[in-house]
Each structure stands twice: as C-alpha cells, then as structure tokens.
Design a protein around this motif. Sequence first.
Motif, short mmCIF file in Angstrom:
data_model
loop_
_atom_site.label_atom_id
_atom_site.label_comp_id
_atom_site.label_asym_id
_atom_site.label_seq_id
_atom_site.Cartn_x
_atom_site.Cartn_y
_atom_site.Cartn_z
N ARG A 192 49.65 36.27 35.91
CA ARG A 192 49.61 35.66 37.27
C ARG A 192 50.34 36.80 38.26
NH1 ARG A 192 51.99 30.88 40.21
NH2 ARG A 192 50.58 30.09 41.57
N ASP A 193 51.39 37.04 37.88
CA ASP A 193 52.25 38.27 38.67
C ASP A 193 51.29 39.37 38.86
OD1 ASP A 193 54.41 36.44 39.26
OD2 ASP A 193 55.49 37.40 37.73
N ALA A 194 50.59 39.74 37.69
CA ALA A 194 49.78 41.07 37.84
C ALA A 194 48.76 40.70 38.83
CB ALA A 194 49.22 41.24 36.57
N CYS A 195 48.21 39.43 38.83
CA CYS A 195 47.17 39.35 40.02
C CYS A 195 47.80 39.44 41.25
CB CYS A 195 46.62 38.02 39.88
SG CYS A 195 45.59 37.69 38.63
N VAL A 196 48.86 38.86 41.78
CA VAL A 196 49.69 38.92 43.01
C VAL A 196 49.82 40.43 43.30
CG1 VAL A 196 51.81 38.79 44.13
CG2 VAL A 196 50.73 36.75 42.65
N ARG A 197 50.13 41.23 42.37
CA ARG A 197 50.29 42.92 42.88
C ARG A 197 49.17 43.35 42.79
NH1 ARG A 197 49.58 46.69 39.26
NH2 ARG A 197 49.68 45.44 37.47
N LEU A 198 48.13 43.21 42.28
CA LEU A 198 47.07 43.81 42.25
C LEU A 198 46.17 43.57 43.47
CD1 LEU A 198 45.89 43.41 38.61
CD2 LEU A 198 46.14 45.74 39.74
N LEU A 199 46.08 42.18 43.93
CA LEU A 199 45.64 41.70 44.93
C LEU A 199 46.21 42.42 46.02
CD1 LEU A 199 45.04 37.84 44.65
CD2 LEU A 199 43.37 39.72 44.55
N HIS A 200 47.50 42.42 46.39
CA HIS A 200 48.20 43.43 47.36
C HIS A 200 47.75 44.82 47.35
CE1 HIS A 200 51.09 44.51 50.35
NE2 HIS A 200 51.30 45.44 49.42
N GLU A 201 48.02 45.34 46.03
CA GLU A 201 47.56 46.87 46.14
C GLU A 201 46.17 47.29 46.29
OE1 GLU A 201 50.80 47.87 42.35
OE2 GLU A 201 48.62 48.06 42.21
N GLU A 202 45.27 46.64 45.73
CA GLU A 202 44.02 46.91 45.65
C GLU A 202 43.22 46.26 47.03
OE1 GLU A 202 42.00 45.86 42.19
OE2 GLU A 202 43.37 47.25 41.04
N LEU A 203 43.40 45.06 47.76
CA LEU A 203 42.76 44.49 48.58
C LEU A 203 43.72 44.24 50.05
CD1 LEU A 203 40.72 41.63 46.78
CD2 LEU A 203 39.78 43.90 47.70
N ARG A 204 44.99 44.40 49.75
CA ARG A 204 46.06 44.17 50.79
C ARG A 204 46.09 42.44 51.28
NH1 ARG A 204 47.34 48.38 48.89
NH2 ARG A 204 47.44 50.31 50.06
N LEU A 205 45.65 42.00 50.29
CA LEU A 205 45.88 40.46 50.49
C LEU A 205 47.12 39.96 49.71
CD1 LEU A 205 42.15 39.06 49.59
CD2 LEU A 205 43.23 39.23 51.94
N ASP A 206 47.91 39.01 50.23
CA ASP A 206 49.20 38.82 49.80
C ASP A 206 48.87 37.09 49.67
OD1 ASP A 206 50.56 41.05 50.01
OD2 ASP A 206 50.87 40.75 52.11
N LEU A 207 48.44 36.91 48.44
CA LEU A 207 47.91 35.59 47.99
C LEU A 207 48.57 35.25 46.78
CD1 LEU A 207 44.20 35.77 49.06
CD2 LEU A 207 46.07 34.73 50.29
N LEU A 208 48.76 34.16 46.36
CA LEU A 208 49.35 33.69 45.23
C LEU A 208 48.23 32.82 44.43
CD1 LEU A 208 51.91 33.25 43.37
CD2 LEU A 208 52.23 31.17 44.38
N PRO A 209 47.82 33.13 43.22
CA PRO A 209 46.69 32.71 42.59
C PRO A 209 46.85 31.12 42.15
CG PRO A 209 47.10 34.85 41.56
CD PRO A 209 47.99 34.46 42.64
N GLY A 210 45.83 30.37 42.10
CA GLY A 210 45.94 28.93 41.57
C GLY A 210 46.14 29.04 40.03
N ARG A 211 45.59 27.99 39.56
CA ARG A 211 45.75 27.59 38.12
C ARG A 211 44.69 28.50 37.42
NH1 ARG A 211 41.27 24.49 36.45
NH2 ARG A 211 40.08 23.86 38.17
N LEU A 212 45.14 28.37 36.06
CA LEU A 212 44.31 29.30 35.02
C LEU A 212 43.09 28.62 34.74
CD1 LEU A 212 44.49 31.83 32.89
CD2 LEU A 212 45.22 29.97 31.58
N LEU A 213 41.83 29.58 34.69
CA LEU A 213 40.52 28.80 34.55
C LEU A 213 40.24 29.44 32.99
CD1 LEU A 213 38.94 29.83 38.01
CD2 LEU A 213 39.70 27.55 37.11
N VAL A 214 40.51 30.71 32.56
CA VAL A 214 39.90 31.19 31.34
C VAL A 214 40.79 32.16 30.69
CG1 VAL A 214 38.21 32.92 30.51
CG2 VAL A 214 37.46 31.02 32.33
N VAL A 215 40.78 32.01 29.48
CA VAL A 215 41.53 33.01 28.59
C VAL A 215 40.30 33.59 27.83
CG1 VAL A 215 43.12 33.50 26.85
CG2 VAL A 215 43.76 31.96 28.56
#
Length: 153
Positions: free
Chosen positions: A50-73
């Motif tokens: 989940r932290d990786a998603c936060v980092r990647l959304l900021h780095e790649e899209l400049r979006l500072d968003l916190l992902p919600g619940r897990l959908l798929v593994v």
Amino acid sequence: MEIVDTIARTAAAAAVLFLDADGQVLIVEPTYKPRWEIPGGDVEKGETPRDACVRLLHEELRLDLLPGRLLVVDWAPLVREERVRFVFDGGTLTEAQLDRIELAPDVLTSWAFLSPDELFVMMEPRLVRRVSAAIDARRAGVPTYLEHGLPAG
C-alpha cells in the motif's frame, strides 16, 4: 552437510484501480514497455504494498492519494522470478483530481480511460484478467485471490 535454502523470496508489485464517473478504468502508457497498465509498480525493500502505491502515485502521476481496500492478490510467475501482485481500490477520480495529473516523463507517456470491455486492446491478457477481477471484487466488496491471473481453487 549442505543446507539448501528453500524459503521463497518473492518480489512484489502493487497497483491501484481507478475508475471515472462512467465506470471506465484509468490506464497508463509506460515508456519502458509496449503494453499499457494500471498505475503502480514494484514494492521496494521495507515498503508495504500500500505504501508503494502511495509513493508510485506521487512519483508517476503527482497524485497524493491513499489507496483504499485490497481488491486482488495475484501470484504471477515470470521467466526470471515469481511476483505477488496486489491491486488496491483507488475509487472514482474527480475532475479536479484528473486535472492535477502530471506524468513523470521518464516513466509514463500518457494516460487514458477505457471501458472494461476494451482493456484487452491495450493491455496484456493476464493484466486484463487481474483488472477484471479487481472490478468484480470492488463490486462484490470482497477481495479475491488469483494465480496466473485466474481465480484459484
């Protein structure tokens, strides 16, 4: 006597499923591969998916968003290594959020929304199966487990 290490050391990747108001899926075009994907990438050492998603959304899209619940593994073997892939719910993006997207030019070329039925045109089949399962999990309110992009069991 030689001891053989049999403990799995599997790499992880994480991504976020974003929809627009019409239920279309946000996809991005990487600079380093031919097929489109949903926003995300590799989980770094010591980082949660989940932290990786936060980092990647900021780095790649400049979006500072916190992902919600897990959908798929999804356990997804590759030629070089196994990989566990996580998909989190990003919710529905507003017009204001879409206006704030700034692509990291060294990583992404463009972004678009496609209907779930059109994803196969731009994405590899296993990823289409994973994204479709994430859409179903979002709708059902229950996460799902996949192997090779297919429901296990």
